[in-house]
Design an enzyme around this catalytic site. Sequence first.
Site, mmCIF file in Angstrom:
data_model
loop_
_atom_site.group_PDB
_atom_site.id
_atom_site.type_symbol
_atom_site.label_atom_id
_atom_site.label_comp_id
_atom_site.label_asym_id
_atom_site.label_seq_id
_atom_site.Cartn_x
_atom_site.Cartn_y
_atom_site.Cartn_z
ATOM 1 C CE LYS A 141 -1.531 2.779 2.927
ATOM 2 N NZ LYS A 141 -1.343 4.025 2.162
ATOM 3 C CD GLU A 175 11.189 13.137 9.913
ATOM 4 O OE1 GLU A 175 10.090 12.577 10.058
ATOM 5 O OE2 GLU A 175 12.170 12.582 9.415
ATOM 6 C CD GLU A 202 13.971 1.739 9.549
ATOM 7 O OE1 GLU A 202 14.316 2.803 10.120
ATOM 8 O OE2 GLU A 202 14.436 0.640 9.860
ATOM 9 N N GLY A 211 7.389 5.495 7.546
ATOM 10 C CA GLY A 211 6.519 6.675 7.553
ATOM 11 C C GLY A 211 6.646 7.425 8.867
ATOM 12 C CB SER A 212 4.441 9.922 10.410
ATOM 13 O OG SER A 212 3.269 9.191 10.717
ATOM 14 N N GLY A 248 3.415 4.914 12.568
ATOM 15 C CA GLY A 248 4.278 3.744 12.742
ATOM 16 C C GLY A 248 4.048 3.052 14.075
ATOM 17 C CB CYS A 279 13.540 9.450 7.424
ATOM 18 S SG CYS A 279 14.258 8.088 6.544
#
Length: 454
Positions: free
Chosen positions: A156, A352, A228, A206-207, A211, A262
């Site tokens: 996805k 971030e 990650e 992702g975020s 996550g 990232c």
Amino acid sequence: MSITSYNPADPADLVVAVEAPGAEAVRAAVGRARAAQAGWLAAGAGARSATLGRVAEAVEAHAEELAALIVREVGKPLAEARGEVARTAAIWRYYAQAPYEPSGAVHETAAGPGLLLTRRRPYGVAGLIAPWNFPLAIPSWKAAPALAVGNTAVLKPAPEATACALRLAELTALASLPEDVFTVLPGGAEEGVALVEAADVVSFTGSTGVGRAVVRAATGRGVPVQAELGGLNAALVLPDADVELAAGHIAAAIAGYAGQKCTATSRVIAVGAAYAPLREALVKALAAVDDSVCGPVVNEAARERMTGAVSSAVEAGASVLVGGGVPERAGWYVEPTLLADVPDQHPLAREEFFGPVAVLHAAADLDEAIALANDTPHSLATSVHTRSLDAALAAADRLDAGMIRVNAPSSGVDFHLPFGGTKGASHGEREQGRAALEFYTVSRTVSVLPGGGL
Ligand code: UN1
């Protein structure tokens, strides 16, 4: 609900619109992938190797078209987009060798005759959830190792990278990857949740917030998961560094692809006498960054978040050394920006933001610089700029980051080495390289003992 993606450099350009398939379609796709898995494994190492090799060739044969699609759909500057396509082909080619790797070891029995074996076996269906910022490389470095060891996979992609993911699926079909071995299902949160609820092994990039939820859901089902998440990456510059070289690397790590990696640098820590010359060199280097390096951020919301954080930092006492504004033009551009005197607890120094913006800090010595760099849960990648081997070794020993890069930008990875951070930046096994082959398999112990009393 429909899934759309727009060109970040020209927001009127609709790249793709598809109907979101819904949770039931995800469950059905996972079911078909599960049915296809035994045949894919049984096809053997030779067939899997040849197929993955053909995917690499298909990617290479369509390199310019893919690079142009990356530029259009996610706003990546062309040179980096070309680099990503080359990296994608290399990833498939690298994992095309993996089916031939040994899948276990032979051990001696503790007593008596027999053979004790370990053998790594695939889980079944890998559920892959990928971000938009590396729209071909990240899906590939998740899917290729999963497939190499005999899993099938359902991906996805992030909605913003839907067209790139669908094109990758077409290329795998062109490479004669059997049906249902690799499926791309566009979608949003509903499809992502359904995939995590149905897959046999889960890989997410992702975020941090999403996550964490993915990790909880997968572990709740007893399913292996790697995630990650965000990084808050520092660049340490020591007084003995080649300041011009360091400033060039750091400017690239701050503003390359508008900081949307990232691994991008968002904190620059100058040690002692490095502060003044570095500030000057970095301001110059960032002012010289153009569209061929930076590009737009992905959408309006991303730009608002970034500019809002910069103005709130300025209200809180920060000063803008370079940039700070948005250019007068179409597209979601943000000027490469460096700030000083950002209060320690301000979100810009703590979270971030995924934009071409960094904060400059001063540290009295290496100890203070390392303490500052480590003062975050998001320890992904840190760069250290020095001519001293001792300082580089001390930094490599004492920095928390999962990746430490000496005299190089914090961004940029070698696809055949383990990738991941420490503390809150990553969960579970490393991605990439051999670590990925371990993640997508489970070890079984086989005891072959004499049945008839030798
Ligand atoms: C890179 O620095 O080239 O999502 C790769 C990301 C990382 C990949 C960074 N997983 O930005």
